[in-house]
Design an enzyme around this catalytic site. Structure first.
Site, PDB file in Angstrom:
ATOM      1  N   HIS A   1      -1.237  -1.321  -4.139  1.00 46.04           N
ATOM      2  CA  HIS A   1      -2.419  -1.044  -3.624  1.00 46.04           C
ATOM      3  C   HIS A   1      -2.578   0.504  -3.361  1.00 46.04           C
ATOM      4  O   HIS A   1      -1.688   1.220  -2.833  1.00 46.04           O
ATOM      5  CB  HIS A   1      -2.762  -1.607  -2.228  1.00 46.04           C
ATOM      6  CG  HIS A   1      -3.968  -1.558  -1.539  1.00 46.04           C
ATOM      7  ND1 HIS A   1      -5.090  -2.438  -1.723  1.00 46.04           N
ATOM      8  CD2 HIS A   1      -4.502  -0.653  -0.579  1.00 46.04           C
ATOM      9  CE1 HIS A   1      -6.102  -1.878  -1.123  1.00 46.04           C
ATOM     10  NE2 HIS A   1      -5.649  -1.094  -0.325  1.00 46.04           N
TER      11      HIS A   1
ATOM     12  N   GLY B   1       0.977  -2.011   4.270  1.00 47.29           N
ATOM     13  CA  GLY B   1       1.652  -0.772   4.187  1.00 47.29           C
ATOM     14  C   GLY B   1       2.977  -0.663   4.852  1.00 47.29           C
ATOM     15  O   GLY B   1       3.894  -0.750   4.338  1.00 47.29           O
TER      16      GLY B   1
ATOM     17  N   MET C   1     -11.510  -5.726   5.236  1.00 49.35           N
ATOM     18  CA  MET C   1     -10.872  -4.736   6.058  1.00 49.35           C
ATOM     19  C   MET C   1     -10.673  -5.583   7.548  1.00 49.35           C
ATOM     20  O   MET C   1     -11.629  -6.046   8.044  1.00 49.35           O
ATOM     21  CB  MET C   1     -11.604  -3.481   6.211  1.00 49.35           C
ATOM     22  CG  MET C   1     -11.745  -2.502   5.062  1.00 49.35           C
ATOM     23  SD  MET C   1     -10.132  -2.243   4.048  1.00 49.35           S
ATOM     24  CE  MET C   1      -9.115  -1.299   5.468  1.00 49.35           C
TER      25      MET C   1
ATOM     26  N   MET D   1      -8.968   8.381  -0.545  1.00 48.45           N
ATOM     27  CA  MET D   1     -10.028   8.906   0.557  1.00 48.45           C
ATOM     28  C   MET D   1     -10.133  10.000   0.438  1.00 48.45           C
ATOM     29  O   MET D   1      -9.709  11.014  -0.140  1.00 48.45           O
ATOM     30  CB  MET D   1      -8.981   8.689   1.835  1.00 48.45           C
ATOM     31  CG  MET D   1      -8.248   7.158   2.485  1.00 48.45           C
ATOM     32  SD  MET D   1      -7.486   7.302   3.856  1.00 48.45           S
ATOM     33  CE  MET D   1      -6.722   5.673   3.798  1.00 48.45           C
TER      34      MET D   1
ATOM     35  N   ASP E   1      -4.673   3.875  -1.930  1.00 45.18           N
ATOM     36  CA  ASP E   1      -5.778   4.146  -1.031  1.00 45.18           C
ATOM     37  C   ASP E   1      -6.195   5.494  -1.347  1.00 45.18           C
ATOM     38  O   ASP E   1      -5.522   6.367  -1.435  1.00 45.18           O
ATOM     39  CB  ASP E   1      -5.276   4.008   0.229  1.00 45.18           C
ATOM     40  CG  ASP E   1      -5.157   2.622   0.761  1.00 45.18           C
ATOM     41  OD1 ASP E   1      -6.234   1.806   0.554  1.00 45.18           O
ATOM     42  OD2 ASP E   1      -4.151   2.337   1.213  1.00 45.18           O
TER      43      ASP E   1
ATOM     44  N   SER F   1       0.846  -1.188  -0.047  1.00 48.15           N
ATOM     45  CA  SER F   1       0.016   0.095   0.001  1.00 48.15           C
ATOM     46  C   SER F   1       0.788   1.113   0.028  1.00 48.15           C
ATOM     47  O   SER F   1       1.696   1.372   0.976  1.00 48.15           O
ATOM     48  CB  SER F   1      -1.013   0.043   1.301  1.00 48.15           C
ATOM     49  OG  SER F   1      -1.401   1.395   1.350  1.00 48.15           O
TER      50      SER F   1
ATOM     51  N   ASP G   1      -6.831  -6.420   4.446  1.00 47.97           N
ATOM     52  CA  ASP G   1      -6.212  -4.934   4.230  1.00 47.97           C
ATOM     53  C   ASP G   1      -6.560  -4.390   5.771  1.00 47.97           C
ATOM     54  O   ASP G   1      -7.318  -4.195   6.235  1.00 47.97           O
ATOM     55  CB  ASP G   1      -6.934  -3.966   3.331  1.00 47.97           C
ATOM     56  CG  ASP G   1      -6.395  -2.784   3.150  1.00 47.97           C
ATOM     57  OD1 ASP G   1      -5.388  -2.611   3.712  1.00 47.97           O
ATOM     58  OD2 ASP G   1      -6.844  -1.799   2.449  1.00 47.97           O
ATOM     59  N   GLY G   2      -5.046  -4.235   6.248  1.00 47.23           N
ATOM     60  CA  GLY G   2      -4.906  -3.582   7.543  1.00 47.23           C
ATOM     61  C   GLY G   2      -4.230  -4.253   8.559  1.00 47.23           C
ATOM     62  O   GLY G   2      -4.676  -5.453   8.989  1.00 47.23           O
ATOM     63  N   GLY G   3      -3.154  -3.773   9.107  1.00 38.90           N
ATOM     64  CA  GLY G   3      -2.421  -4.389  10.202  1.00 38.90           C
ATOM     65  C   GLY G   3      -1.750  -5.632   9.831  1.00 38.90           C
ATOM     66  O   GLY G   3      -1.544  -6.596  10.536  1.00 38.90           O
TER      67      GLY G   3
ATOM     68  N   MET H   1     -12.126   4.725  -0.789  1.00 38.24           N
ATOM     69  CA  MET H   1     -12.692   4.945   0.399  1.00 38.24           C
ATOM     70  C   MET H   1     -13.487   6.082   0.241  1.00 38.24           C
ATOM     71  O   MET H   1     -13.045   7.394   0.857  1.00 38.24           O
ATOM     72  CB  MET H   1     -11.711   4.857   1.420  1.00 38.24           C
ATOM     73  CG  MET H   1     -11.529   3.559   1.828  1.00 38.24           C
ATOM     74  SD  MET H   1      -9.842   3.359   2.910  1.00 38.24           S
ATOM     75  CE  MET H   1      -8.721   3.522   1.323  1.00 38.24           C
TER      76      MET H   1
ATOM     77  N   HIS I   1      -8.329   1.058  -4.233  1.00 38.56           N
ATOM     78  CA  HIS I   1      -9.224   1.019  -3.286  1.00 38.56           C
ATOM     79  C   HIS I   1      -9.914   2.483  -2.714  1.00 38.56           C
ATOM     80  O   HIS I   1      -9.355   3.094  -2.145  1.00 38.56           O
ATOM     81  CB  HIS I   1      -8.417   0.560  -1.735  1.00 38.56           C
ATOM     82  CG  HIS I   1      -9.277   0.049  -0.596  1.00 38.56           C
ATOM     83  ND1 HIS I   1      -8.786   0.171   0.539  1.00 38.56           N
ATOM     84  CD2 HIS I   1     -10.580   0.345  -0.367  1.00 38.56           C
ATOM     85  CE1 HIS I   1      -9.688  -0.025   1.465  1.00 38.56           C
ATOM     86  NE2 HIS I   1     -10.850  -0.056   0.822  1.00 38.56           N
TER      87      HIS I   1
ATOM     88  N   GLY J   1      -9.006   4.391   6.928  1.00 39.08           N
ATOM     89  CA  GLY J   1      -8.701   5.738   7.170  1.00 39.08           C
ATOM     90  C   GLY J   1      -7.226   5.860   7.025  1.00 39.08           C
ATOM     91  O   GLY J   1      -6.735   6.947   6.738  1.00 39.08           O
TER      92      GLY J   1
HETATM   93  C1  DX5 Z   1      -6.456   1.833   5.448  1.00 46.00           C
HETATM   94  C2  DX5 Z   1      -5.860   1.538   4.244  1.00 46.00           C
HETATM   95  C3  DX5 Z   1      -4.918   0.338   4.068  1.00 46.00           C
HETATM   96  C4  DX5 Z   1      -3.529   0.982   4.767  1.00 46.00           C
HETATM   97  C5  DX5 Z   1      -2.955  -0.377   5.321  1.00 46.00           C
HETATM   98  O1  DX5 Z   1      -7.507   2.366   5.238  1.00 46.00           O
HETATM   99  O2  DX5 Z   1      -6.715   0.809   3.360  1.00 46.00           O
HETATM  100  O3  DX5 Z   1      -4.548  -0.102   2.711  1.00 46.00           O
HETATM  101  O4  DX5 Z   1      -2.683   1.511   3.890  1.00 46.00           O
HETATM  102  O5  DX5 Z   1      -1.687   0.059   6.060  1.00 46.00           O
HETATM  103  P1  DX5 Z   1      -1.122  -0.986   6.972  1.00 46.00           P
HETATM  104  O6  DX5 Z   1      -0.505  -2.184   6.214  1.00 46.00           O
HETATM  105  O7  DX5 Z   1      -0.004  -0.286   7.553  1.00 46.00           O
HETATM  106  O8  DX5 Z   1      -2.213  -1.364   7.863  1.00 46.00           O
HETATM  107 ZN    ZN Z   2      -6.427  -0.087   1.239  1.00 46.93          ZN
END
Ligand code: DX5
Ligand code: ZN
Length: 222
Positions: A32, A196, A136, A36, A34, A7, A174-176, A67, A65, A141
């Site tokens: 990826h 990310g 997610m 927003m 993002d 990401s 996606d996330g963590g 958002m 992605h 965010g």
């Molecule tokens: C959060 C994004 C993710 C984010 C992931 O809303 O959609 O793609 O960048 O970042 P990490 O991998 O650091 O959780």
């Molecule tokens: Zn994302």
């Protein structure tokens, strides 16, 4: 086959083109992106013009992605900018069916995402319109948040729903995602992993991608 989708939210945006080019030299197949809007999520990032600029720097699959509220307004712009997969949130679309059909019609792959607290049942009827489901594992965010283990149930439920419908649609998470959490997601049925911080905050991004793939394969035997 597992896929890592780094990401760019965790990139240094002053060096974005170079970092995307470097990502193309790793084992990652996707990148990826993002998007927003400061309304669907409490953060603002980038739009189609940045994606269009990056397109000439990369042959990776642009995993976009969105958002943003009512993404149907911008589907064609993101496709024209170079998005290969366009993922929208079920929570952000008044007419989800029309939105997914708009993505299909413009020639992009169709992705559908749910936030951690959204009941997976809400997307069951839309699965035949999708090429990928994005689960997610943080509240969308921001990058750098901790993996929400409760969302692993959503991966399992969506996996079961896909099988019950006789479909063959990959699940992305996606996330963590880190070397410590990727295995849980792989075991639950995810095949595409957004990461990310676990890629771009490391000194050697190629090693970071390989380490993630190794951890996924060890856990999931895929
Ligand atoms: C959060 C994004 C993710 C984010 C992931 O809303 O959609 O793609 O960048 O970042 P990490 O991998 O650091 O959780
Ligand atoms: Zn994302």
């Amino acid at each position: 086959m597992y896929i890592i989708s780094p990401s760019i939210l965790s990139c240094d945006f002053s060096k974005l083109g170079v970092q995307v080019e470097e990502t193309g030299k790793t084992a990652a197949k996707y990148i990826h992106i993002d998007v927003m809007d400061g309304a669907f999520v409490p953060n603002i990032t980038i739009g189609p013009c940045v994606i269009a600029s990056l397109r000439s720097h990369s042959d990776l699959v642009f995993d976009t992605h969105l958002m943003i509220n009512e993404p149907i307004r911008y589907i064609n712009e993101f496709r024209k900018a170079g998005a290969d997969i366009i993922t929208v949130h079920a929570e952000a679309c008044a007419d989800l069916e029309a939105t997914l059909k708009e993505i299909r019609a413009c020639g992009a792959k169709v992705g559908l995402s749910i936030k951690p607290k959204t009941d997976p049942e809400t997307i069951r009827a839309y699965l035949p319109l999708c090429d990928m489901i994005l689960i997610m594992t943080v509240e969308p965010g921001f990058g750098g948040q901790s993996f929400i283990y409760e969302a692993v149930e959503n991966i399992k439920k969506v996996k079961a729903m896909i099988e019950e419908a006789g479909l063959n649609i990959p699940i992305e998470v996606d996330g963590g995602i880190t070397v410590d959490t990727i295995g849980v997601a792989a075991k639950a049925g995810a095949e595409i992993f957004v990461a990310g911080s676990a890629v771009y905050k490391k000194a050697d991004i190629a090693k970071a991608v390989s380490d993630l793939l190794d951890s996924a394969m060890q856990a999931g035997n895929n």
